[in-house]
Design an enzyme around this catalytic site. Structure first.
Site, PDB file in Angstrom:
ATOM      1  N   CYS A 124       0.856  -1.187   0.000  1.00  0.00           N
ATOM      2  CA  CYS A 124       0.000   0.000   0.000  1.00  0.00           C
ATOM      3  C   CYS A 124       0.890   1.234   0.000  1.00  0.00           C
ATOM      4  CB  CYS A 124      -0.889  -0.012   1.239  1.00  0.00           C
ATOM      5  SG  CYS A 124      -1.950   1.441   1.363  1.00  0.00           S
ATOM      6  N   HIS A 181      -8.923  -3.621  -2.395  1.00  0.00           N
ATOM      7  CA  HIS A 181      -7.969  -2.805  -1.629  1.00  0.00           C
ATOM      8  C   HIS A 181      -8.390  -1.330  -1.638  1.00  0.00           C
ATOM      9  CE1 HIS A 181      -3.645  -1.930  -0.358  1.00  0.00           C
ATOM     10  NE2 HIS A 181      -4.125  -0.738  -0.670  1.00  0.00           N
ATOM     11  N   GLU A 182      -8.741  -0.818  -2.828  1.00  0.00           N
ATOM     12  CA  GLU A 182      -9.091   0.609  -2.922  1.00  0.00           C
ATOM     13  C   GLU A 182     -10.443   0.902  -2.284  1.00  0.00           C
ATOM     14  OE1 GLU A 182      -6.727   2.526  -3.582  1.00  0.00           O
ATOM     15  OE2 GLU A 182      -5.454   0.909  -4.335  1.00  0.00           O
TER      16      GLU A 182
HETATM   17 ZN    ZN Z   1      -3.485   1.232  -0.268  1.00  0.00          ZN
END
Ligand code: ZN
Length: 223
Positions: free
Chosen positions: A133, A175-176
């Site tokens: 990330c 994830h987003e």
């Molecule tokens: Zn991230």
């Protein structure tokens, strides 16, 4: 971009925040907020048109910042804006890494914008792979996620999205979208898998991941 795509009122504070961000961009790129900043830990506000005519410029800066990092996704909270907007783009793995790409089902994902996204699991299959990330620099870790998800939300022009994604694009979407709920991958990472970027590149970025990592580092893949 249709300027009338979003019908909600412009929020003077949100628009001013974006104007400041755009004014401070260097070569179209802005700073990425890192873990520890509260903006990453609060659900983002649904986007209804708060930034008005600045949306295209904001999306340009988000894409440029993502590409410069480099990363395959960036959510607005990662540049300090608590709005439910994310950009995605994955050029895929470089030549010579076809086997690793196949293992990850990592296909090229053309540039796209998610507004107010949500997802739900499709099917029962999970996949565990290393991910990282931009807001947690320096590390990669194994996260188990559904292999396929149904994505809903809007695109940059306000058109409704409803589609099923599988493999790496599904992982990026999860994830987003998690970012927009105040969730970071470290919340569900297999902690024993955590590797510095250097060690990840040396040991786990290729075909060996993630089963060999589980054996070598002492974690279970199937629990
Ligand atoms: Zn991230």
């Amino acid at each position: 971009m249709r300027p009338d795509a979003w019908h909600g009122p412009v929020d003077a504070d949100a628009r001013a925040a974006v104007a400041r961000l755009l004014a401070g961009a260097q070569h179209g790129v802005v700073a990425i907020v890192e873990a520890g900043h509260p903006v990453l830990r609060h659900p983002a506000e649904p986007y209804t048109g708060q930034v008005g005519d600045l949306l295209p410029a904001l999306l340009d800066v988000m894409r440029a910042t993502m590409r410069a990092a480099p990363g395959v996704g960036l959510a607005a909270p990662q540049i300090g804006l608590p709005l439910a907007i994310a950009v995605l783009e994955d050029p895929g793995l470089p030549a010579g890494m076809e086997a690793a790409a196949d293992e990850r089902e990592r296909t090229v994902l053309p540039p796209r914008v998610l507004v107010n996204p949500s997802y739900e699991r499709v099917g029962h299959e999970d996949r565990a792979f290393y991910e990282g990330c931009l807001s947690v620099p320096g590390y990669q870790g194994v996260v188990r996620r559904p292999r396929s998800v149904r994505l809903r939300g809007q695109d940059a022009d306000g058109r409704e999205l409803d589609e099923v994604l599988t493999g790496w694009p599904a992982r990026i979407v999860q994830h987003e979208t998690d970012h927009l709920a105040g969730v970071l991958y470290v919340d569900s990472v297999e902690t024993r898998s955590l590797s510095t970027n250097e060690m990840y590149a040396r040991a786990w970025a290729g075909e060996a991941t993630p089963r060999a990592a589980a054996g070598a580092l002492g974690f279970r893949l199937d629990s």
